[in-house]
Write an enzyme that holds these catalytic residues in place. Sequence first.
Site, PDB file in Angstrom:
ATOM      1  N   CYS A  19      10.638  -4.796  24.310  1.00 13.48           N
ATOM      2  CA  CYS A  19      12.070  -4.555  24.433  1.00 13.48           C
ATOM      3  C   CYS A  19      12.863  -5.441  23.455  1.00 13.48           C
ATOM      4  O   CYS A  19      12.683  -5.321  22.255  1.00 13.48           O
ATOM      5  CB  CYS A  19      12.515  -4.729  25.880  1.00 13.48           C
ATOM      6  SG  CYS A  19      14.061  -3.891  26.252  1.00 13.48           S
ATOM      7  N   HIS A  20      13.695  -6.337  23.949  1.00 14.54           N
ATOM      8  CA  HIS A  20      14.475  -7.212  23.079  1.00 14.54           C
ATOM      9  C   HIS A  20      13.744  -8.502  22.723  1.00 14.54           C
ATOM     10  O   HIS A  20      14.288  -9.362  22.037  1.00 14.54           O
ATOM     11  CB  HIS A  20      15.824  -7.548  23.726  1.00 14.54           C
ATOM     12  CG  HIS A  20      16.801  -6.429  23.663  1.00 14.54           C
ATOM     13  ND1 HIS A  20      16.726  -5.340  24.506  1.00 14.54           N
ATOM     14  CD2 HIS A  20      17.850  -6.215  22.852  1.00 14.54           C
ATOM     15  CE1 HIS A  20      17.705  -4.511  24.208  1.00 14.54           C
ATOM     16  NE2 HIS A  20      18.411  -5.015  23.214  1.00 14.54           N
TER      17      HIS A  20
END
Length: 87
Positions: A19-20
């Site tokens: 994800c991030h």
Amino acid sequence: MTDLVRQMDLADKPIGIICHGGLVAISAGIVKGCRATGSLGIKDDLVNAGATWVDEAAFREENLVWGRVVADIPAFCRELISLLVGN
């Protein structure tokens, strides 16, 4: 955290990035020249840091295991476990 990630990468230890999480990898300076993925929100950041964007649920790039988003956690976990057991 970025120093830990950098040191783990230098020691060729497994690192999971989903994800991030790619933003931490960028700050640690470990993405240049490798394939990478994550949420679409950080695609430009990864590319600008020198990574090659890959739109795959999960994959390994040497000691790095990359995953896109929460929906891809099963594929991400399979890749991470495979790396940890040496497959």
